[in-house]
Design an enzyme around this catalytic site. Structure first.
Site: not given
Ligand code: FE
Ligand code: ZN
Length: 256
Positions: A115, A59, A57
């Site tokens: 998330h 981030h 992902h």
């Molecule tokens: Fe993380």
């Molecule tokens: Zn994350």
């Protein structure tokens, strides 16, 4: 099909980055490289050749190292189709239901939103390894930042397909805090009590608690037990749906 040798690199305050090495060659892939330096140093030390990045992902603590690693090695970057605009330099986009072939090994890809909206997970069945990023943690689950509780519940429910003998390679060492919360909501679970004790000893010795085994997680991680009437009862939620129970546990953890 073949199995991969998995090597864990701790980075930042509590991140785990993974190298997946093909044992028949010196080739390796890296999962969620937060930073380039520790990855490039480890490759150098072992004499391994980096060929791929696998990203879960967008981030920064998962892809922060991607540009520098790609520049240094010329590797192929694999990442979620849904996050093509948020992850730098994706070469190969993968999405729910895809099988991604890394060397002779095959990974099943799942979309696991919650998330983040574009989060994916990679399951290497033959290596008994699930790379789930910030979706599922040892005794915990990721915070729901870009989705609904229902989406997150559906996402972790996809992991029902993996056998109990699967190692859960999550991306953070959050286990001690998760254990305290798990014991708070599920205090009479004797297997959880024993697991929490073991975690405490390992952390006191400075040892990683990741990966954990899926079978043990299924019996002790409250987020994976949202469909267990016994846990619903402990929470005073008899007869509520698993999604409602999951949402309640996630909300309590946010405020713990
Ligand atoms: Fe993380
Ligand atoms: Zn994350």
């Amino acid at each position: 099909m073949s199995t991969l040798e998995i090597h864990q690199i701790p980075t930042r305050s509590d991140n785990y980055v993974y190298l997946l090495r093909e044992t028949s060659s010196g080739n390796a892939a890296v999962v969620d490289p937060s930073d380039a330096e520790p990855v490039l140093e480890t490759l150098d030390m072992f004499g391994w050749n980096l060929t791929h990045v696998l990203a879960t992902h967008h981030h920064d603590d998962h892809v922060g190292g991607v540009p520098e690693i790609k520049e240094a090695t010329g590797c192929t970057v694999v990442g979620p189709k849904a996050d093509r605009d948020r992850i730098p330099m994706i070469d190969v986009e993968v999405a729910d239901g895809d099988t991604y072939r890394l060397y002779e090994a095959e990974a099943k890809v799942w979309d696991v939103p919650g998330h983040t909206s574009g989060h994916i997970a990679y399951w290497f069945a033959e290596s008994q390894a699930l790379f789930c990023g910030d979706t599922l943690f040892a005794l915990g689950c990721g915070r729901v930042f870009e989705g609904t509780f229902e989406q997150m519940y559906d996402s972790i429910s996809k992991f029902k397909e993996v056998p109990d003998e699967t190692w859960v390679y999550c991306a953070h060492e959050y286990t001690m805090g998760n254990a305290k919360f798990a014991l708070h909501v599920d205090p009479d679970n004797t297997e959880l009590q024993a697991y929490a004790m073991q975690i405490q000893h390992r952390r006191e010795a400075g040892v990683s608690t990741v990966p954990s085994l899926m079978g043990l997680e299924r019996r002790t991680n409250p987020f994976l037990r949202a469909d267990d009437p016994a846990l619903a009862s402990v929470l005073g939620m008899d007869g509520k749906s698993p999604v409602d129970v999951f949402a309640e546990i996630r909300t309590r953890k946010d405020n713990f």
